[in-house]
Design a protein around this motif. Sequence first.
Motif, PDB file in Angstrom:
ATOM      1  N   LEU A   1       3.526 -25.095  15.742  1.00 48.25           N
ATOM      2  CA  LEU A   1       2.119 -24.777  16.014  1.00 48.25           C
ATOM      3  C   LEU A   1       1.943 -24.290  17.446  1.00 48.25           C
ATOM      4  CD1 LEU A   1       0.373 -27.786  14.225  1.00 48.25           C
ATOM      5  CD2 LEU A   1       0.479 -25.407  13.457  1.00 48.25           C
ATOM      6  N   ASN A   2       2.722 -24.843  18.360  1.00 52.28           N
ATOM      7  CA  ASN A   2       2.648 -24.404  19.753  1.00 52.28           C
ATOM      8  C   ASN A   2       3.072 -22.941  19.884  1.00 52.28           C
ATOM      9  OD1 ASN A   2       2.280 -24.499  22.485  1.00 52.28           O
ATOM     10  ND2 ASN A   2       4.104 -25.720  22.905  1.00 52.28           N
TER      11      ASN A   2
ATOM     12  N   ASN B   1      -3.800 -28.508  22.060  1.00 49.66           N
ATOM     13  CA  ASN B   1      -2.986 -27.359  22.442  1.00 49.66           C
ATOM     14  C   ASN B   1      -3.699 -26.052  22.120  1.00 49.66           C
ATOM     15  OD1 ASN B   1      -0.403 -26.091  23.271  1.00 49.66           O
ATOM     16  ND2 ASN B   1      -0.270 -25.536  21.107  1.00 49.66           N
ATOM     17  N   TYR B   2      -4.346 -25.978  20.952  1.00 46.26           N
ATOM     18  CA  TYR B   2      -5.152 -24.800  20.598  1.00 46.26           C
ATOM     19  C   TYR B   2      -6.228 -24.563  21.649  1.00 46.26           C
ATOM     20  CZ  TYR B   2      -3.256 -24.494  15.822  1.00 46.26           C
ATOM     21  OH  TYR B   2      -2.451 -24.330  14.732  1.00 46.26           O
TER      22      TYR B   2
ATOM     23  N   LYS C   1      -3.053 -33.654  19.012  1.00 56.09           N
ATOM     24  CA  LYS C   1      -2.267 -32.912  19.997  1.00 56.09           C
ATOM     25  C   LYS C   1      -2.301 -31.418  19.702  1.00 56.09           C
ATOM     26  CE  LYS C   1       1.206 -36.246  21.617  1.00 56.09           C
ATOM     27  NZ  LYS C   1       2.656 -36.564  21.633  1.00 56.09           N
ATOM     28  N   ALA C   2      -2.172 -31.073  18.427  1.00 52.91           N
ATOM     29  CA  ALA C   2      -2.211 -29.656  18.047  1.00 52.91           C
ATOM     30  C   ALA C   2      -3.569 -29.048  18.375  1.00 52.91           C
ATOM     31  CB  ALA C   2      -1.905 -29.517  16.558  1.00 52.91           C
TER      32      ALA C   2
ATOM     33  N   THR D   1       6.761 -29.791  13.572  1.00 54.28           N
ATOM     34  CA  THR D   1       5.467 -29.175  13.238  1.00 54.28           C
ATOM     35  C   THR D   1       4.683 -28.845  14.490  1.00 54.28           C
ATOM     36  OG1 THR D   1       5.392 -30.356  11.126  1.00 54.28           O
ATOM     37  CG2 THR D   1       3.308 -29.540  12.000  1.00 54.28           C
ATOM     38  N   LEU D   2       4.645 -29.772  15.437  1.00 61.74           N
ATOM     39  CA  LEU D   2       3.930 -29.518  16.693  1.00 61.74           C
ATOM     40  C   LEU D   2       4.546 -28.350  17.453  1.00 61.74           C
ATOM     41  CD1 LEU D   2       3.138 -33.069  18.131  1.00 61.74           C
ATOM     42  CD2 LEU D   2       1.502 -31.309  17.465  1.00 61.74           C
TER      43      LEU D   2
ATOM     44  N   ALA E   1      -0.402 -36.416  16.186  1.00 62.03           N
ATOM     45  CA  ALA E   1       0.091 -35.037  16.170  1.00 62.03           C
ATOM     46  C   ALA E   1      -1.043 -34.048  15.884  1.00 62.03           C
ATOM     47  CB  ALA E   1       1.194 -34.893  15.119  1.00 62.03           C
TER      48      ALA E   1
ATOM     49  N   SER F   1       0.451 -20.617  18.300  1.00 65.53           N
ATOM     50  CA  SER F   1      -0.745 -20.436  19.129  1.00 65.53           C
ATOM     51  C   SER F   1      -0.507 -19.430  20.247  1.00 65.53           C
ATOM     52  CB  SER F   1      -1.176 -21.779  19.720  1.00 65.53           C
ATOM     53  OG  SER F   1      -0.199 -22.273  20.625  1.00 65.53           O
TER      54      SER F   1
ATOM     55  N   LEU G   1      -2.921 -26.390   9.923  1.00 62.67           N
ATOM     56  CA  LEU G   1      -3.128 -27.817  10.140  1.00 62.67           C
ATOM     57  C   LEU G   1      -3.301 -28.588   8.838  1.00 62.67           C
ATOM     58  CD1 LEU G   1      -5.651 -27.654  13.129  1.00 62.67           C
ATOM     59  CD2 LEU G   1      -3.181 -28.015  13.255  1.00 62.67           C
TER      60      LEU G   1
END
Length: 938
Positions: free
Chosen positions: A409-410, A458-459, A454-455, A405-406, A451, A413, A433
């Motif tokens: 999402l990375n 990262n955003y 962290k997401a 999932t992370l 997580a 983004s 999310l």
Amino acid sequence: MAAIGQQQQQSQWLEDVAKFRRSPQTFLAKSDTDEEGFVLDILQALFSENIGEHVKLQLLCILQEKSDILLKDNTSVEQTIGSLRNVFEETDHDSIYKNHILVTMTTILIQHEQLEQQPKIFIDFMDVLLNLMSKINNGLNRNVRRIACECLKEIEIMYPGILSRKLEHIYAMCQLENTFIGQSYMALFVTVLKNSLERLIQTNGDLHDNELSELLSTRREPLKPIILPDNFTTELFSMKEKTHRRVSSEKLASNVDTKELKRALSFVMESSSLMTSQCLFYVMLQLIECVSWVDDLSPATFKSLFLHCASTTTLPLFYLVFLLKAKFCDQLFSASDGDFILRRLIMYANTPTLQHSYQLLCYEWLLHFPQSQVDDCQDVCIPSNLDDRHTDAFFPTVFNSIDATLAKLNILSLCLQPGSQSGLAEATLMGCLVSLHKSVNYGVTGPVAVALYKALLNYYEKHQNTALVEDIYKFILGIIVEQPKFAAQTIDFVESVRKIHCESSLPVDLMRALLDHTVSNKMSTILDNLQHYLLILERVAEEKEIKQNVLLIFLQRLLVSSDLNIDERWSLGNSLLRICRNVLHHRDTDLVFTELGDVLYILMTNYNDIDIRDRARFYYALLTNLSSQKLTSILTSFSPVAMATNQTLTSLVTGSANFQTASPVRQLDDTILQLTRAEKKLNSVSVTLPNGTESGQILEEYHKITQSTGFSPAVVVTYNISFREGSSIPKDDKLYAMVLHVQTCSNYAQMKDQEIVFLDNQDSADSNKSCAQVTLEFHPHEPVPATFDVSVLFSNESGETCTTSLTPLQLSFEDLFLPLPDIDGYSRQQLFNDVWNFIHSQQGNSDSACAESVCSLQLSQEMIATTITQKLTPFIVNSSTQDTVNMYQVGIILPPSSHLLMKILPSSETAVISIVTDNLRILPLVNRYLHQLERRHP
């Protein structure tokens, strides 16, 4: 007996290997030998026929792993290599052991640089390897030939070009070998070919046209021996330092004929289908370098390989596609090829049957996709052809793991670009999310919460100047409103944002909003999550841009709240003081003097914990007597990292503090103390029955008491503690504040550390004299013998804190014996009879641990009487005469609650012992103990 001795010898070697791996110096010191002697012992064991090959493999591993410790000079290396060669020649069959001998010799020679130190030994060994690999298509020694090729390959890697004059021989053997080990010959060939080609490129001066062709088609010298130049140095077989830019720009001279090279490459490519994926990966890595150095060679050579590798799920081969793309890019791949690679990569990343680690690797390749030859694939760079057609594949689903999932999402983004105003991109990113947020909203902590944050980080890192920041702000604020337990994660997020962009307003805005939420919330809600809210306020107190008066007024309300229980709450008081400290440290005290003073006054007058009151009084003294500048300097030095416990307020205020680091605990290798058993106190086990217990219920009540958790008789042993003879402690030395720690196993309860105030070497030098004693209480969970590791911590007269190990304590099976308990109105004889009858009646039940047994000892009537008198007198319940022979009844309790009852009937030659127990697992121990009594009377 020979088999038993052989097994013991093998077990001893395995034990020695394990000890040596843990600490070579300690093992050699305790074994009273040196490195040379240990190596000789290993070599003798390798020659021995009484030691199995599984043990010999361990010994070879020791020589291979620890040769830098065991082999001190060239002479020891020469002797070891010579012995290993003899062992190799004497081993007839093709086995893993024989193969490992070659690996060990190769490792030792390379590690000790014997090519420079003793070239003859090194060259002789290489001749052995060449002789082995020259026996092509020999089915009896295929594994040995394979290992020989691998050893030569390692030598070629360490000394590039040492086999370059044998290139044609190796090339010919590759073509002739038709067994499965042909790939090992191929790996050696491409390694020598690549190094030879690189040496030609780096050669200063002109190359004649047939230089390369002669290497591949002309035998310049026989396969054996290796011939070194007269002026040989190891620099002759070394490459210039490589850099990515320099190597990629170097090319083979255009006048050099490459026909034979093309023929060799074609042969290798045709043979690629016969290789395993690991070998194919290695071979292609070498060929990729060769093709990149020669202009006459076209990257199209790898086109068929690309089609094969791009369609496989074998990740090492699929990785070759990215290496080819990074090296040749547009020279090999068209736009349609790039689309094909991208589609396959996305498909693999979303294939649920693929290993989880492989899926994550696919996401990493997407994030570092090679675009051109100048890319080094270090920076994050998604494929340029990754557009809206592919983004649907990166929306997280409930079936994705947290790591997947992370990763999705990375990538999202990077694909979506938010603007200065909220729009579709922002809504999409925040909407992804939901799966993580739902769990957090229900209070699920752990990896899911980590997580999510962290997401969000990262955003922020990728879109810190867009409208997405406002959405992140609202999102985190909503989390804390619903679940204050995530205060720690929120503070970590704030600290990370500050590291990314120190001028960002997000940390201050978020902390200000959380402060407003906290002070405006109901006091009952605050008290339910008090520690989490105090953590937020502690972080708020560090922000200079936020006014602290509101915070301090809230703390006053909290302290005077009737619902707040401050009795014996050290952790609560500590949290409040940390907030006050941060205010003192980061704010001008003139602005918060009254409010902060009121909070500290309440703490130092009303709080019940003396430590909290003292620290509050200390902060109050700082507030009322020092300026803000002086406070800041003091509190900066008065941090956990820089402070020492022996500093006073005066030294802090005057600036004369001298902080020193406490000395570490010193580990002593020498065992300076010993524990000698003084006596074993035979505890009497007492059982008190409830009042009014009838005679028919005594046994039932007795069983209830002995089987309860509160019934835990102890085995008490007293030891003399004294200085060991020959220890390094001076005779007039003293030890202080000793703490004796006994490490128990799983079958015994934890034991409290024993404290000894003082120990004098002169008074405690002899364990037989009156010296310090310690009494240890052992509480078994199971009645089994055990060994206990013992260590002691103490201070010496020099002020050092030292620790050392003592000889382990042994607790035997007979040490666990305790007599049957005394019960008021119920004799031990009655208890013995009732328990015997009960066990006899229960032994047939499948769910019962009761058992009966009989043991016969070859002891005369006089010997058994002597033995019972010496060993079992405290446990004798009754001694009666039956047909002029004394019969003994012995009753024993084994902690925690097992019974062992024995009836011993001696005769003229033997003694028959009837045994009953309610714990059948101890029968082997009982049998061993009884036969030990027999052996004491030969």
